[in-house]
Motif scaffolding. Structure first.
Motif, PDB file in Angstrom:
ATOM      1  N   GLY A 237     -10.787  14.040   4.547  1.00 20.91           N
ATOM      2  CA  GLY A 237     -10.301  13.723   5.886  1.00 20.91           C
ATOM      3  C   GLY A 237      -9.635  12.366   5.934  1.00 20.91           C
ATOM      4  O   GLY A 237      -8.599  12.187   6.583  1.00 20.91           O
ATOM      5  N   TYR A 238     -10.213  11.401   5.235  1.00 21.19           N
ATOM      6  CA  TYR A 238      -9.586  10.088   5.160  1.00 21.19           C
ATOM      7  C   TYR A 238      -8.230  10.192   4.457  1.00 21.19           C
ATOM      8  O   TYR A 238      -7.250   9.575   4.874  1.00 21.19           O
ATOM      9  N   GLY A 239      -8.184  10.971   3.367  1.00 26.29           N
ATOM     10  CA  GLY A 239      -6.928  11.137   2.640  1.00 26.29           C
ATOM     11  C   GLY A 239      -5.867  11.809   3.480  1.00 26.29           C
ATOM     12  O   GLY A 239      -4.692  11.423   3.447  1.00 26.29           O
ATOM     13  N   ASP A 240      -6.251  12.823   4.253  1.00 29.91           N
ATOM     14  CA  ASP A 240      -5.287  13.529   5.106  1.00 29.91           C
ATOM     15  C   ASP A 240      -4.726  12.592   6.177  1.00 29.91           C
ATOM     16  O   ASP A 240      -3.518  12.616   6.457  1.00 29.91           O
ATOM     17  N   TRP A 241      -5.613  11.793   6.778  1.00 28.43           N
ATOM     18  CA  TRP A 241      -5.126  10.831   7.776  1.00 28.43           C
ATOM     19  C   TRP A 241      -4.153   9.850   7.129  1.00 28.43           C
ATOM     20  O   TRP A 241      -3.080   9.566   7.691  1.00 28.43           O
ATOM     21  N   PHE A 242      -4.498   9.336   5.949  1.00 30.93           N
ATOM     22  CA  PHE A 242      -3.662   8.325   5.316  1.00 30.93           C
ATOM     23  C   PHE A 242      -2.320   8.900   4.903  1.00 30.93           C
ATOM     24  O   PHE A 242      -1.286   8.221   5.015  1.00 30.93           O
ATOM     25  N   GLN A 243      -2.300  10.131   4.472  1.00 33.08           N
ATOM     26  CA  GLN A 243      -1.036  10.750   4.081  1.00 33.08           C
ATOM     27  C   GLN A 243      -0.095  10.839   5.278  1.00 33.08           C
ATOM     28  O   GLN A 243       1.118  10.630   5.151  1.00 33.08           O
ATOM     29  N   ALA A 244      -0.653  11.129   6.452  1.00 36.94           N
ATOM     30  CA  ALA A 244       0.171  11.257   7.657  1.00 36.94           C
ATOM     31  C   ALA A 244       0.594   9.906   8.220  1.00 36.94           C
ATOM     32  O   ALA A 244       1.651   9.792   8.843  1.00 36.94           O
ATOM     33  N   ARG A 245      -0.199   8.840   7.977  1.00 39.65           N
ATOM     34  CA  ARG A 245       0.039   7.569   8.638  1.00 39.65           C
ATOM     35  C   ARG A 245       0.358   6.421   7.694  1.00 39.65           C
ATOM     36  O   ARG A 245       0.467   5.271   8.125  1.00 39.65           O
ATOM     37  N   ARG A 246       0.509   6.682   6.393  1.00 37.07           N
ATOM     38  CA  ARG A 246       0.555   5.604   5.404  1.00 37.07           C
ATOM     39  C   ARG A 246       1.705   4.620   5.615  1.00 37.07           C
ATOM     40  O   ARG A 246       1.604   3.455   5.202  1.00 37.07           O
ATOM     41  N   ALA A 249      -0.035   2.169   7.975  1.00 35.34           N
ATOM     42  CA  ALA A 249      -1.483   1.994   7.910  1.00 35.34           C
ATOM     43  C   ALA A 249      -1.942   1.525   6.536  1.00 35.34           C
ATOM     44  O   ALA A 249      -1.185   1.560   5.565  1.00 35.34           O
ATOM     45  N   PHE A 250      -3.208   1.116   6.474  1.00 34.10           N
ATOM     46  CA  PHE A 250      -3.837   0.742   5.206  1.00 34.10           C
ATOM     47  C   PHE A 250      -5.224   1.366   5.147  1.00 34.10           C
ATOM     48  O   PHE A 250      -5.826   1.712   6.179  1.00 34.10           O
ATOM     49  N   ALA A 251      -5.753   1.498   3.941  1.00 32.66           N
ATOM     50  CA  ALA A 251      -7.111   1.995   3.732  1.00 32.66           C
ATOM     51  C   ALA A 251      -7.749   1.163   2.630  1.00 32.66           C
ATOM     52  O   ALA A 251      -7.236   1.132   1.507  1.00 32.66           O
ATOM     53  N   VAL A 252      -8.834   0.477   2.943  1.00 31.42           N
ATOM     54  CA  VAL A 252      -9.528  -0.371   1.971  1.00 31.42           C
ATOM     55  C   VAL A 252     -11.007  -0.036   1.984  1.00 31.42           C
ATOM     56  O   VAL A 252     -11.650  -0.071   3.042  1.00 31.42           O
ATOM     57  N   ILE A 296      -2.605  -6.880   1.778  1.00 33.74           N
ATOM     58  CA  ILE A 296      -2.707  -5.674   2.598  1.00 33.74           C
ATOM     59  C   ILE A 296      -1.426  -5.521   3.398  1.00 33.74           C
ATOM     60  O   ILE A 296      -1.106  -6.342   4.261  1.00 33.74           O
ATOM     61  N   GLU A 297      -0.691  -4.489   3.056  1.00 30.93           N
ATOM     62  CA  GLU A 297       0.573  -4.157   3.696  1.00 30.93           C
ATOM     63  C   GLU A 297       0.530  -2.694   4.120  1.00 30.93           C
ATOM     64  O   GLU A 297      -0.352  -1.942   3.688  1.00 30.93           O
ATOM     65  N   PRO A 298       1.467  -2.246   4.966  1.00 31.82           N
ATOM     66  CA  PRO A 298       1.532  -0.814   5.242  1.00 31.82           C
ATOM     67  C   PRO A 298       1.645  -0.022   3.937  1.00 31.82           C
ATOM     68  O   PRO A 298       2.461  -0.340   3.082  1.00 31.82           O
ATOM     69  N   GLY A 299       0.791   0.959   3.772  1.00 34.92           N
ATOM     70  CA  GLY A 299       0.767   1.748   2.554  1.00 34.92           C
ATOM     71  C   GLY A 299      -0.261   1.298   1.536  1.00 34.92           C
ATOM     72  O   GLY A 299      -0.461   1.970   0.515  1.00 34.92           O
ATOM     73  N   THR A 300      -0.949   0.177   1.788  1.00 35.79           N
ATOM     74  CA  THR A 300      -1.968  -0.293   0.849  1.00 35.79           C
ATOM     75  C   THR A 300      -3.155   0.660   0.836  1.00 35.79           C
ATOM     76  O   THR A 300      -3.694   1.022   1.884  1.00 35.79           O
ATOM     77  N   ALA A 301      -3.566   1.047  -0.372  1.00 33.71           N
ATOM     78  CA  ALA A 301      -4.783   1.835  -0.563  1.00 33.71           C
ATOM     79  C   ALA A 301      -5.587   1.168  -1.664  1.00 33.71           C
ATOM     80  O   ALA A 301      -5.065   0.910  -2.746  1.00 33.71           O
ATOM     81  N   ALA A 302      -6.848   0.871  -1.397  1.00 35.95           N
ATOM     82  CA  ALA A 302      -7.684   0.178  -2.377  1.00 35.95           C
ATOM     83  C   ALA A 302      -9.112   0.674  -2.284  1.00 35.95           C
ATOM     84  O   ALA A 302      -9.665   0.793  -1.181  1.00 35.95           O
ATOM     85  N   VAL A 303      -9.703   0.975  -3.426  1.00 38.70           N
ATOM     86  CA  VAL A 303     -11.122   1.345  -3.526  1.00 38.70           C
ATOM     87  C   VAL A 303     -11.695   0.439  -4.607  1.00 38.70           C
ATOM     88  O   VAL A 303     -11.461   0.660  -5.796  1.00 38.70           O
ATOM     89  N   ILE A 304     -12.424  -0.582  -4.213  1.00 36.15           N
ATOM     90  CA  ILE A 304     -12.733  -1.687  -5.117  1.00 36.15           C
ATOM     91  C   ILE A 304     -14.233  -1.983  -5.136  1.00 36.15           C
ATOM     92  O   ILE A 304     -14.862  -2.154  -4.084  1.00 36.15           O
TER      93      ILE A 304
END
Length: 340
Positions: A237-246, A249-252, A296-304
């Motif tokens: 669900g997080y991935g689907d949201w990010f694909q539509a809004r990337r 948006a950002f996801a960290v 962190i910019e629009p399109g940033t994805a990080a799992v750290i």
């Protein structure tokens, strides 16, 4: 036998003997209002459309699923004339909003650390996680909102957040309450109603976070997802949201070693975000150390994976050598770049 007065008349017996029940002890008040004397923020407000409807227990306090209160905070430097966003913080298990709101003194840092070491709540959003202090320290131009979920319980499902209409009413009530607290019923109300959202979940807060993200109005307004040791489920669900809004948006996600095992939650979240990114780009996995930077910019994805000081301390101390994980992420976010 009833006693007689000096005149010989019978005195009335106890109230219970006259057929009336004894008076119940006065119920403790449910705290609302500013948490700091003489300052408008942070404050606790009762909501008609919060996580739960109010329900009092025998002692007058809210039941586990009967607290309708929400923490609201505007940092001292908040400027509504500039681009801003609303950070919605979803707490984990065994949590309460504030010690003061429960009639208790603020725990010392030593007491907080002892609770974290033992994993023994309740953990207070304000006092133990230091969420208000982190938002202030970040310099982020935005508001903080934290609804009370289950009170000091190992549970995280909030049925009201499954209802898109209820969620929309919750967001509107945030705008109304903040506008009123800022000096008038219409003080920036329309701008608050349109403000972008950043969802931040710690631990068990992943579930209400995922539920909110399913509501159309939240999906459209959310420009940031922050998971603090929280990617336990709802990963696609997080991935689907990010694909539509990337593009906006950002996801960290920051996490401890407990969810980094091969094939575990962190790896699965990274894979879900990878699928949402353009070809040739990948989710950042490089560890963060003290002093390391994260743009962190629009399109940033990080799992750290960050420090492994323990899960129960993570909301307060999950960034090595920094201000706190929420503060360190928010200080890297320029709201002007994340308008939906």
């Amino acid at each position: 036998m009833a006693a007689r007065s000096r005149t010989g008349a019978k005195r009335a017996g106890p109230r219970a003997h006259r057929g009336k029940a004894p008076a119940r002890p006065r119920a403790p008040a449910v705290f609302t209002g500013p948490l700091v004397r003489g300052a408008p923020w942070p404050r606790i407000e009762r909501f008609a459309h919060g996580a739960f409807a109010f329900e009092a227990g025998d002692d007058g306090r809210p039941t586990v699923t009967g607290d309708d209160r929400v923490l609201l905070h505007a940092p001292p430097a908040f400027d509504p004339a500039k681009p801003s966003a609303v950070v919605v913080f979803l707490h984990g298990f065994n949590a309460l909003l504030s010690a003061a709101a429960e009639g208790h003194a603020r725990p010392s840092l030593a007491r907080t650390r002892a609770k974290e070491a033992d994993g023994a709540g309740p953990f207070h959003v304000v006092d133990d996680h230091r969420v208000v202090e982190q938002v202030d320290a970040s310099g982020f131009n935005g508001l903080l909102v934290a609804p009370q979920g289950h009170r000091d319980a190992a549970a995280n499902d909030i049925p009201a957040f499954h209802d898109a209409a209820h969620v929309a009413a919750f967001l509107d009530e945030i705008a109304v309450k903040v506008a009123a607290a800022r000096g008038g019923r219409n003080a920036g109300l329309e701008a608050l109603r349109r403000a972008p959202l950043i969802l931040a979940a710690y631990s068990g807060g992943w579930r209400p976070c995922a539920d909110l993200l399913r509501a159309p109005v939240v999906r459209e307004r959310t420009v940031g997802l922050i998971l603090l040791d929280a990617p336990y489920s709802a990963l696609h669900g997080y991935g689907d949201w990010f694909q539509a809004r990337r593009d906006h948006a950002f996801a960290v996600c920051l996490h401890t070693a407990s969810i980094v095992t091969p094939g575990g939650f962190a790896d699965n979240l990274a894979a879900a975000l990878d699928r949402s990114l353009p070809h040739g780009r990948a989710t950042r996995r490089a560890p963060i150390t003290a002093g390391a930077d994260l743009e962190i910019e629009p399109g940033t994805a990080a799992v750290i994976r960050t420090r492994d000081g323990g899960h129960f301390a993570f909301a307060r101390d999950g960034w090595p050598g920094g201000l706190g994980p929420l503060a360190e992420i928010l200080r890297r976010v320029d709201p002007a770049k994340f308008q939906p």
